[in-house]
Design a protein around this motif. Structure first.
Motif, PDB file in Angstrom:
ATOM      1  N   GLU B 176     -19.326  79.019  62.986  1.00 15.51           N
ATOM      2  CA  GLU B 176     -19.776  80.161  63.778  1.00 15.51           C
ATOM      3  C   GLU B 176     -19.389  81.365  63.518  1.00 15.51           C
ATOM      4  OE1 GLU B 176     -22.451  79.542  65.501  1.00 15.51           O
ATOM      5  OE2 GLU B 176     -21.993  78.406  67.731  1.00 15.51           O
ATOM      6  N   ASN B 177     -18.256  81.424  63.139  1.00 13.38           N
ATOM      7  CA  ASN B 177     -17.604  82.629  62.548  1.00 13.38           C
ATOM      8  C   ASN B 177     -18.391  83.099  61.575  1.00 13.38           C
ATOM      9  OD1 ASN B 177     -15.513  82.543  64.592  1.00 13.38           O
ATOM     10  ND2 ASN B 177     -14.038  82.299  63.138  1.00 13.38           N
ATOM     11  N   ARG B 178     -18.998  82.023  60.595  1.00 13.33           N
ATOM     12  CA  ARG B 178     -19.852  82.604  59.375  1.00 13.33           C
ATOM     13  C   ARG B 178     -21.220  82.995  59.715  1.00 13.33           C
ATOM     14  NH1 ARG B 178     -19.348  81.272  54.003  1.00 13.33           N
ATOM     15  NH2 ARG B 178     -17.379  81.445  54.634  1.00 13.33           N
ATOM     16  N   GLU B 179     -21.733  82.484  60.736  1.00 10.60           N
ATOM     17  CA  GLU B 179     -23.057  82.796  61.409  1.00 10.60           C
ATOM     18  C   GLU B 179     -23.012  84.237  61.730  1.00 10.60           C
ATOM     19  OE1 GLU B 179     -26.059  81.266  61.021  1.00 10.60           O
ATOM     20  OE2 GLU B 179     -24.884  79.929  59.646  1.00 10.60           O
ATOM     21  N   ALA B 180     -21.910  84.406  62.509  1.00 10.30           N
ATOM     22  CA  ALA B 180     -21.755  85.878  63.027  1.00 10.30           C
ATOM     23  C   ALA B 180     -21.478  86.829  61.998  1.00 10.30           C
ATOM     24  CB  ALA B 180     -20.416  85.824  64.044  1.00 10.30           C
ATOM     25  N   MET B 181     -20.904  86.801  60.970  1.00 10.81           N
ATOM     26  CA  MET B 181     -20.482  87.638  59.925  1.00 10.81           C
ATOM     27  C   MET B 181     -21.802  87.886  59.010  1.00 10.81           C
ATOM     28  SD  MET B 181     -17.499  88.542  59.864  1.00 10.81           S
ATOM     29  CE  MET B 181     -17.085  89.395  58.330  1.00 10.81           C
ATOM     30  N   ILE B 182     -22.719  86.722  58.775  1.00 12.56           N
ATOM     31  CA  ILE B 182     -24.130  86.824  58.264  1.00 12.56           C
ATOM     32  C   ILE B 182     -24.865  87.695  59.054  1.00 12.56           C
ATOM     33  CG2 ILE B 182     -26.212  85.533  57.712  1.00 12.56           C
ATOM     34  CD1 ILE B 182     -24.489  83.320  57.052  1.00 12.56           C
ATOM     35  N   ARG B 183     -24.797  87.722  60.549  1.00 14.76           N
ATOM     36  CA  ARG B 183     -25.523  88.774  61.119  1.00 14.76           C
ATOM     37  C   ARG B 183     -25.026  90.095  61.186  1.00 14.76           C
ATOM     38  NH1 ARG B 183     -27.705  86.443  66.989  1.00 14.76           N
ATOM     39  NH2 ARG B 183     -27.337  84.118  66.582  1.00 14.76           N
ATOM     40  N   LEU B 184     -23.650  90.340  61.114  1.00 19.05           N
ATOM     41  CA  LEU B 184     -22.956  91.560  61.320  1.00 19.05           C
ATOM     42  C   LEU B 184     -22.895  92.358  59.931  1.00 19.05           C
ATOM     43  CD1 LEU B 184     -19.935  90.344  63.623  1.00 19.05           C
ATOM     44  CD2 LEU B 184     -21.908  91.586  64.364  1.00 19.05           C
ATOM     45  N   PHE B 185     -22.716  91.357  58.971  1.00 14.88           N
ATOM     46  CA  PHE B 185     -22.379  92.280  57.858  1.00 14.88           C
ATOM     47  C   PHE B 185     -23.200  91.537  56.544  1.00 14.88           C
ATOM     48  CE2 PHE B 185     -18.434  92.595  60.413  1.00 14.88           C
ATOM     49  CZ  PHE B 185     -18.371  94.206  60.427  1.00 14.88           C
ATOM     50  N   PRO B 186     -24.344  91.594  56.481  1.00 15.60           N
ATOM     51  CA  PRO B 186     -25.103  91.220  55.475  1.00 15.60           C
ATOM     52  C   PRO B 186     -24.964  91.597  54.115  1.00 15.60           C
ATOM     53  CG  PRO B 186     -26.627  92.252  57.098  1.00 15.60           C
ATOM     54  CD  PRO B 186     -25.196  92.232  57.782  1.00 15.60           C
ATOM     55  N   ASP B 187     -24.834  92.910  54.042  1.00 15.31           N
ATOM     56  CA  ASP B 187     -24.543  93.501  52.652  1.00 15.31           C
ATOM     57  C   ASP B 187     -23.476  93.113  52.155  1.00 15.31           C
ATOM     58  OD1 ASP B 187     -27.124  94.820  53.084  1.00 15.31           O
ATOM     59  OD2 ASP B 187     -26.000  96.579  53.696  1.00 15.31           O
ATOM     60  N   LEU B 188     -22.167  93.234  52.975  1.00 14.81           N
ATOM     61  CA  LEU B 188     -20.887  92.968  52.570  1.00 14.81           C
ATOM     62  C   LEU B 188     -20.806  91.397  52.133  1.00 14.81           C
ATOM     63  CD1 LEU B 188     -18.018  94.153  52.421  1.00 14.81           C
ATOM     64  CD2 LEU B 188     -17.455  92.947  54.550  1.00 14.81           C
ATOM     65  N   MET B 189     -21.430  90.606  52.739  1.00 16.35           N
ATOM     66  CA  MET B 189     -21.499  89.329  52.301  1.00 16.35           C
ATOM     67  C   MET B 189     -22.282  89.093  51.005  1.00 16.35           C
ATOM     68  SD  MET B 189     -21.420  86.476  55.438  1.00 16.35           S
ATOM     69  CE  MET B 189     -20.993  85.673  54.016  1.00 16.35           C
ATOM     70  N   ALA B 190     -23.106  89.846  50.734  1.00 20.76           N
ATOM     71  CA  ALA B 190     -24.045  89.509  49.639  1.00 20.76           C
ATOM     72  C   ALA B 190     -23.195  89.963  48.489  1.00 20.76           C
ATOM     73  CB  ALA B 190     -25.531  90.272  49.885  1.00 20.76           C
ATOM     74  N   GLU B 191     -22.593  91.308  48.688  1.00 22.56           N
ATOM     75  CA  GLU B 191     -21.778  91.763  47.593  1.00 22.56           C
ATOM     76  C   GLU B 191     -20.948  90.663  46.842  1.00 22.56           C
ATOM     77  OE1 GLU B 191     -20.074  95.733  48.488  1.00 22.56           O
ATOM     78  OE2 GLU B 191     -21.835  96.055  49.155  1.00 22.56           O
ATOM     79  N   HIS B 192     -20.234  90.049  48.006  1.00 25.63           N
ATOM     80  CA  HIS B 192     -19.054  89.091  47.587  1.00 25.63           C
ATOM     81  C   HIS B 192     -19.541  87.914  47.147  1.00 25.63           C
ATOM     82  CE1 HIS B 192     -16.400  91.940  49.718  1.00 25.63           C
ATOM     83  NE2 HIS B 192     -15.416  91.428  49.171  1.00 25.63           N
ATOM     84  N   ARG B 193     -20.713  87.536  47.471  1.00 29.68           N
ATOM     85  CA  ARG B 193     -21.300  86.093  46.935  1.00 29.68           C
ATOM     86  C   ARG B 193     -20.206  85.075  47.368  1.00 29.68           C
ATOM     87  NH1 ARG B 193     -25.086  85.833  43.103  1.00 29.68           N
ATOM     88  NH2 ARG B 193     -25.793  87.958  42.270  1.00 29.68           N
ATOM     89  N   VAL B 194     -20.382  84.889  48.784  1.00 28.83           N
ATOM     90  CA  VAL B 194     -19.243  84.097  49.562  1.00 28.83           C
ATOM     91  C   VAL B 194     -19.566  82.478  49.322  1.00 28.83           C
ATOM     92  CG1 VAL B 194     -18.195  83.762  51.697  1.00 28.83           C
ATOM     93  CG2 VAL B 194     -18.877  85.833  51.118  1.00 28.83           C
ATOM     94  N   ALA B 195     -18.749  81.587  49.032  1.00 28.59           N
ATOM     95  CA  ALA B 195     -19.203  80.148  49.171  1.00 28.59           C
ATOM     96  C   ALA B 195     -19.652  79.601  50.306  1.00 28.59           C
ATOM     97  CB  ALA B 195     -18.014  79.368  48.641  1.00 28.59           C
ATOM     98  N   PRO B 196     -20.841  79.089  50.443  1.00 34.51           N
ATOM     99  CA  PRO B 196     -21.347  78.785  51.931  1.00 34.51           C
ATOM    100  C   PRO B 196     -20.563  77.558  52.474  1.00 34.51           C
ATOM    101  CG  PRO B 196     -22.770  77.860  50.198  1.00 34.51           C
ATOM    102  CD  PRO B 196     -22.006  78.514  49.691  1.00 34.51           C
ATOM    103  N   VAL B 197     -20.635  77.709  53.907  1.00 33.53           N
ATOM    104  CA  VAL B 197     -19.848  76.496  54.458  1.00 33.53           C
ATOM    105  C   VAL B 197     -20.789  75.505  55.281  1.00 33.53           C
ATOM    106  CG1 VAL B 197     -17.713  77.712  54.777  1.00 33.53           C
ATOM    107  CG2 VAL B 197     -19.280  78.187  56.390  1.00 33.53           C
ATOM    108  N   ASP B 198     -21.962  75.926  55.549  1.00 33.21           N
ATOM    109  CA  ASP B 198     -23.055  75.422  56.204  1.00 33.21           C
ATOM    110  C   ASP B 198     -23.458  74.073  56.013  1.00 33.21           C
ATOM    111  OD1 ASP B 198     -24.507  76.164  54.219  1.00 33.21           O
ATOM    112  OD2 ASP B 198     -25.964  77.520  55.486  1.00 33.21           O
TER     113      ASP B 198
END
Lengths: 320, 478
Positions: B176-198
């Motif tokens: 759920e934290n990851r889902e929240a981050m995707i909604r809150l900070f889409p740009d920051l996440m994209a820049e970091h290329r975060v390994a998915p947990v879903d």
């Protein structure tokens, strides 16, 4: 599907429907009770609100209690001891929903949960000593009705069409049939076709209050294109399939959702047979005959049969 | 190890002071450029999001907060891929050892015969289930889901704080934290290329299906068994059942006939093959354990012993994550795997040993003392933060029953930048990654539950004690 899950879904829908019904009864009653006596603003309006929500017996257990506006309101809205108070209905709906989170869509869960959160806010304000004035009360009732719309609508728009959805639909319609029947029974003496009086009669505002309670004031005029007449109100609420809260509409739906359930499970059973018999009875009924043998008796018989519908359904699907 | 009164600067800060560590370079720059108002508004959004979804956590003993939110911190905690790879190796090693230990202590007990772990510590352990002696778990997997609590004190080593081998919770927050981050900070996440947990639920499901009893016909039926909606982790139980696409059952939904487990459905009884149970051992089966428990299923243990149903985790795993056994983990790893442990143990005094007890009693105000079988941060003493009275009370408790306690130095848990009322400040964190073991091997989702002590200077990260959570990102090395 787990039998318990089906049971939770069914009761979740029933409690949502009941909360909506109680909210509507309160609104209609407030309107009536505010009329001058000569217009039917009878002194026992709040008492009949108790009857049409099935709470009179419990209310009068406390001898000291007089069924006036404020005591009935707090009984119907917040009272813990009243199993059908709006508070308890919303609590029970959420408790059932929470137990079956996995069977609900996020949207449907949110519809219930956010109404519950709002309700706790109201209650906190109330216990903090803030008086619930008429504006606040109306806002609260609007919230409850909105919950019913949101739950219904979100389920309709987002849920898979499978047994989970069917059990919810069944809960809505079994409860709704019960609510409409209760409303008819409280007001049955008003609906007797006596001398044809139009408009301005003492009872006129009572009839329109009934219509209002089921959101049918406008519908009535579209269907009958004439002034409100008591037997037509009864006709609308019992026998008109296009009126979504009529008894016959409820049973058309119950038959439909039960058939879909039977199709999914590959087996018809006692519930399907009972529902079809109920529908056939309503389809074969005509208003004159109902009035001749007594509206009260008819409605009472219907309520018993509807209760049986609930227990047959429970036996077939909800308890194992 | 660091005691009280040490300035924050003495702790390892994962972002780094001054020049940020490479893995945090991008995030540090983003934090510097982002106005405080934006962070504030995102925090408010996050709170609303979690409240509406209904992710709540009940705190026992706190009636008003029957449904409370765990504070969510919007600043992520970062690991580089190479750090993570090392952690993964260490976790696999440790969980494999846990499983071998359990197979052994309920089987031929080689490790006890060799005198590596004292026999009474195992056989008289409250987590040891004599009913399981002589039993083999299907595919020798006992701990299907392990939550290993890990901390960092510098940028090279990982320390294990605690093994959770019974019914570890918290994985829903990872997702759920990851889902929240995707909604809150889409740009920051994209820049970091975060390994998915879903994909965690899919990994979990295939792991659970892999351990179905051999007698299973066709596709195995998996269920999640919950104590019910008044349990503090109920949200997680329902969340997982939903993501797995399996039924969430309570004890009353199941019954056992001829040593086979069935669930009651709208179309009659349906056979159950794998139970992911989130109920403690003692409540599983009233015929064997607590007779007055209504949470479990009568006859479940004999169905399990007959090999007709798999329980995940297996019965009796509590003996492996006990805090007294914890102190032997390095020896346990060496014994079964002939390898040096990759993850370190926090130095620990076993109060059952007289020398250790004397040492601990001498230094109580500096130490953290824990009950051997406690969890959730209940019943522990954090010396540096405790009042004189609390310490002397605890001293009496400790003297009365020393075997019940272990003591550790006050740990210098690392800190991470965290959004607090006054802006962004370092707060102490730990990490709970979730390790899956099945007949199909082991698996670790690149992420986990980072818990953060929201209060300044606090080292207690448990959610029951007011701790919060963060999203955990694994990103490629720069």
């Amino acid at each position: 599907m787990l039998a318990r899950t089906a049971d939770n879904l069914y009761w979740l829908a029933r409690y949502v429907e009941r909360a909506d019904h109680v909210a509507r009864i309160i609104e209609a009653t407030s309107r009536l009770a505010a009329l001058p006596r000569a217009y039917g603003g009878a002194s026992n309006e709040w008492e009949s609100a108790l009857v049409s929500t099935g709470g009179l017996k419990r209310f009068t257990e406390d001898d000291a209690r007089v069924p006036d506006e404020s005591s009935v309101l707090s009984f119907l809205v917040f009272e813990i001891e009243n199993p059908s108070s709006i508070h308890n209905c919303v609590e029970a709906a959420r408790r059932n929903a929470r137990a079956v989170r996995t069977a609900l869509t996020v949207e449907t869960w949110e519809a219930i949960n956010s109404a519950w959160l709002e309700m706790t806010k109201f209650e906190r304000a109330r216990t903090a000593g803030k008086r619930l004035d008429r504006d606040e009360l109306n806002r609260f009732l609007a919230l409850v009705k909105k919950m019913a719309l949101d739950v219904d609508g979100s389920a309709y728009r987002t849920m898979l069409r499978n047994d989970a959805f069917y059990f919810m639909r069944l809960g809505h319609f079994v409860e709704r049939a019960d609510n409409t029947a209760r409303l008819l029974d409280v007001k049955y003496q008003l609906l007797l076709p006596e001398a044809e009086q139009v408009g301005g009669s003492l009872d006129y505002f009572q009839w329109t209050a009934i219509l209002r309670a089921v959101s049918a004031n406008t519908a009535y005029h579209w269907v009958y294109r004439q002034a409100v007449k008591p037997w037509l109100v009864a006709d609308l609420l019992i026998l008109k399939p296009d009126m979504p809260r009529s008894l016959i509409a409820c049973y058309e739906n119950i038959v439909r959702w039960l058939d879909l359930l039977a199709r999914q499970y590959g087996r018809q059973g006692a519930s399907q047979r009972h529902a079809r018999a109920m529908l056939a009875k309503l389809q074969g009924a005509d208003l004159k005959a109902i009035f001749q043998s007594g509206l009260h008796e008819f409605v009472e018989g219907f309520t018993d049969d509807n209760d049986r519908m609930g227990s047959v359904l429970a036996e077939q699907y909800l308890v194992h | 190890m660091v005691g009280t009164g040490v300035a924050e600067a003495a702790f390892f800060d994962e972002m780094g002071r001054g020049t940020p560590r490479a893995v945090y370079a991008r995030l540090a720059q983003w934090l510097a450029e982002t106005p405080a108002e934006l962070l504030e508004s995102r925090m408010a959004q996050a709170e609303l999001l979690f409240r509406r979804i209904g992710i709540t956590f009940a705190v026992y003993g706190d009636k008003d907060a029957a449904e409370r939110l765990i504070p969510f911190d919007i600043i992520p905690r970062l690991f580089s891929r190479s750090e993570w790879t090392k952690l993964e190796k260490g976790l696999f090693q440790r969980v494999k050892a846990l499983n071998m230990f359990l197979t052994d202590v309920y089987g031929s007990q080689e490790i006890l015969k060799a005198g590596v772990v004292p026999a009474d510590l195992v056989l008289r352990n409250p987590g040891y289930r004599p009913e399981m002696a002589g039993c083999r778990a299907p595919h020798d997997v006992w701990v299907h889901i392990a939550g290993i609590d890990v901390i960092r004190v510098d940028d090279s080593d990982f320390y294990v704080l605690e093994d959770n081998a019974r019914t570890p919770s918290g994985v829903s927050y990872m997702l759920e934290n990851r889902e929240a981050m995707i909604r809150l900070f889409p740009d920051l996440m994209a820049e970091h290329r975060v390994a998915p947990v879903d994909d965690y639920p899919d990994r979990l499901l295939s792991s659970l299906r892999s351990v179905a009893p051999p007698s299973t016909k066709g596709e195995p039926t998996v269920v999640v068994l919950t104590p019910g909606q008044y349990n503090s982790a109920y949200y997680e139980h329902s969340f997982l059942a939903d993501k797995l696409g399996v039924e969430l059952v309570e004890g009353g939904d199941l019954f056992v006939r001829d040593n086979v487990v069935y669930m009651r459905t709208t179309t009659g009884p349906q056979r159950v093959d794998v139970i992911y149970r989130r109920i403690d051992d003692e409540f599983l089966d009233p015929l064997v354990f607590k007779p007055d428990s209504v949470l479990g299923v009568a006859g479940l243990l004999s169905a399990y012993q007959a090999g007709n149903v798999t329980l995940a985790n297996a019965v009796g795993t509590g003996v492996s994550d006990d805090k007294a056994i914890y102190t032997y983990m390095p020896e346990i790893i060496r014994f079964y795997m002939s390898e040096e442990p990759i993850l370190k143990n926090v130095p620990t005094w076993r109060c059952r040993e007289p020398d250790a007890l004397a040492h601990v009693l001498d230094r109580l105000p500096e130490l953290v003392v824990k009950e051997v079988n406690g969890s959730g941060g209940y019943g522990m003493l954090v010396g540096p933060h405790a009042s004189k009275n609390a310490i002397s009370e605890f001293r009496a408790k400790l003297k009365a029953n020393p075997t019940n306690f272990i003591a550790q130095p006050t740990l210098s848990l690392s800190t991470c930048p965290t959004a607090v009322a006054s802006g962004v400040a370092p707060r102490h964190v730990d990490l709970r990654p979730f390790v899956l073991s099945g007949a199909n091997g082991m698996s670790l989702t690149p992420g986990g539950l980072t818990r953060v002590a929201m209060k300044e200077g606090s080292l207690v990260v448990n959610s029951s004690q007011g701790g919060g959570t963060k999203d955990t990102w694994v990103i490629d090395d720069a």
